[in-house]
Design a protein around this motif. Structure first.
Motif, short mmCIF file in Angstrom:
data_model
loop_
_atom_site.label_atom_id
_atom_site.label_comp_id
_atom_site.label_asym_id
_atom_site.label_seq_id
_atom_site.Cartn_x
_atom_site.Cartn_y
_atom_site.Cartn_z
N GLY A 148 0.80 -1.22 0.00
CA GLY A 148 0.00 0.00 0.00
C GLY A 148 0.84 1.27 0.00
N PRO A 149 1.73 1.44 0.99
CA PRO A 149 2.55 2.65 1.00
C PRO A 149 3.42 2.81 -0.25
N LEU A 150 4.01 1.73 -0.71
CA LEU A 150 4.89 1.82 -1.88
C LEU A 150 4.11 2.26 -3.12
N ALA A 151 2.88 1.80 -3.24
CA ALA A 151 2.05 2.22 -4.38
C ALA A 151 1.69 3.70 -4.29
N ARG A 152 1.45 4.18 -3.06
CA ARG A 152 1.09 5.59 -2.89
C ARG A 152 2.29 6.51 -3.01
N TRP A 153 3.48 6.00 -2.70
CA TRP A 153 4.63 6.87 -2.56
C TRP A 153 5.48 7.02 -3.82
N PHE A 154 5.33 6.11 -4.78
CA PHE A 154 6.25 6.11 -5.91
C PHE A 154 5.52 5.98 -7.24
#
Length: 268
Positions: A148-154
């Protein structure tokens, strides 16, 4: 190499202290480590004393107690600055670190020369607030979500993919309980100090990526408009980890911020 500073019997802070000159304190976001500031450490340790801190429960720093809120993290930072005798300082925070930096300049303006909020949040919408609180509960009950975070952050650009790999490694090293404590404070702290920006007299930089869905350009713009010496920087084509994915642009913005004249602090 990091240094460990004991604040109390049960509280140790790990941090990198590199370079000489005016102190520049760097505070990372939830799930990261001080290495997340590596492009800024390399650049600004040539001209400043760069102090990159590991948040409580991150790196080798011991966590705060369960149930700690944003003001507890602000107090933690104050205890660190007093113990290290490094104020007044320039303070730059990213994400959760931005919330701490904003709270700190509100509570202790005499200890801050300049403040910078990178990818900071401000008064989330009701929908966004529900989503982040749900994630906080999921972390507390089910572990750390990496996708989830990786999809939102990059984005999927080559530069982002390199930073994404490093970020995934840092997230995977987190202790679940420590992550949950910090993320809960992050989820609940977006409105704690929002009414203070009109009183912040020092140079204040508000920077984010135009593609950051959670630390939006509108949030940074609102804070910059409220702060008397606020400056807005929106980086096109980047998301949440702009200090890694757009390091040169971020460093240029931080250089301009560090060159802004400061008010002289008067002793009471």
């Amino acid at each position: 190499m990091t240094t460990r500073l004991r604040l109390r019997t049960d509280q140790i802070v790990s941090y990198l202290d590199q370079g000489t000159g005016s102190p520049l304190i760097l505070i990372h976001g939830v799930g990261m480590q001080h290495q997340a500031w590596s492009p800024q450490i390399e650049a600004f340790s040539q001209t400043h004393r760069v102090i990159a801190i590991d948040l409580p429960g991150h790196g080798e720093s011991t966590p705060l107690e369960k149930g700690s809120e944003l003001p507890d993290f602000v107090q933690w930072l104050h205890d660190f600055i007093i113990a290290l005798n490094c104020g007044p300082a320039n303070i730059a925070g990213h994400s959760m670190g931005a919330l701490i930096a904003g709270g700190y300049v509100s509570e202790h303006p005499e200890s801050v020369n300049r403040v910078a909020l990178l990818n900071g949040v401000y008064k989330r919408t009701e929908t966004a607030q529900k989503a982040v609180l749900t994630r906080a509960d999921e972390i507390a009950n089910g572990g750390i979500d990496l996708k989830g975070p990786l999809a939102r952050w990059f984005t999927e650009s080559p530069t982002d993919l390199i930073a994404k790999e490093k970020t995934e490694r840092w997230l995977s090293q987190m202790n679940q309980q420590s992550y949950a404590i910090t993320y809960r404070a992050f989820a609940r702290g977006d409105a704690t100090y929002t009414d203070s920006w009109e009183k912040v007299k020092c140079p204040a930089l508000f920077l984010t990526g135009d593609g950051d869905p959670n630390s939006t350009p509108e949030m940074s713009r609102t804070m910059a408009e409220q702060a008397p010496r606020g400056h807005l920087c929106i980086i096109k084509g980047h998301k949440h980890m702009a200090n890694l994915t757009a390091a040169d642009t971020v460093n240029d913005a931080l250089t301009d911020w560090l060159n802004q004249p400061v008010c002289h602090h008067r002793s009471s």
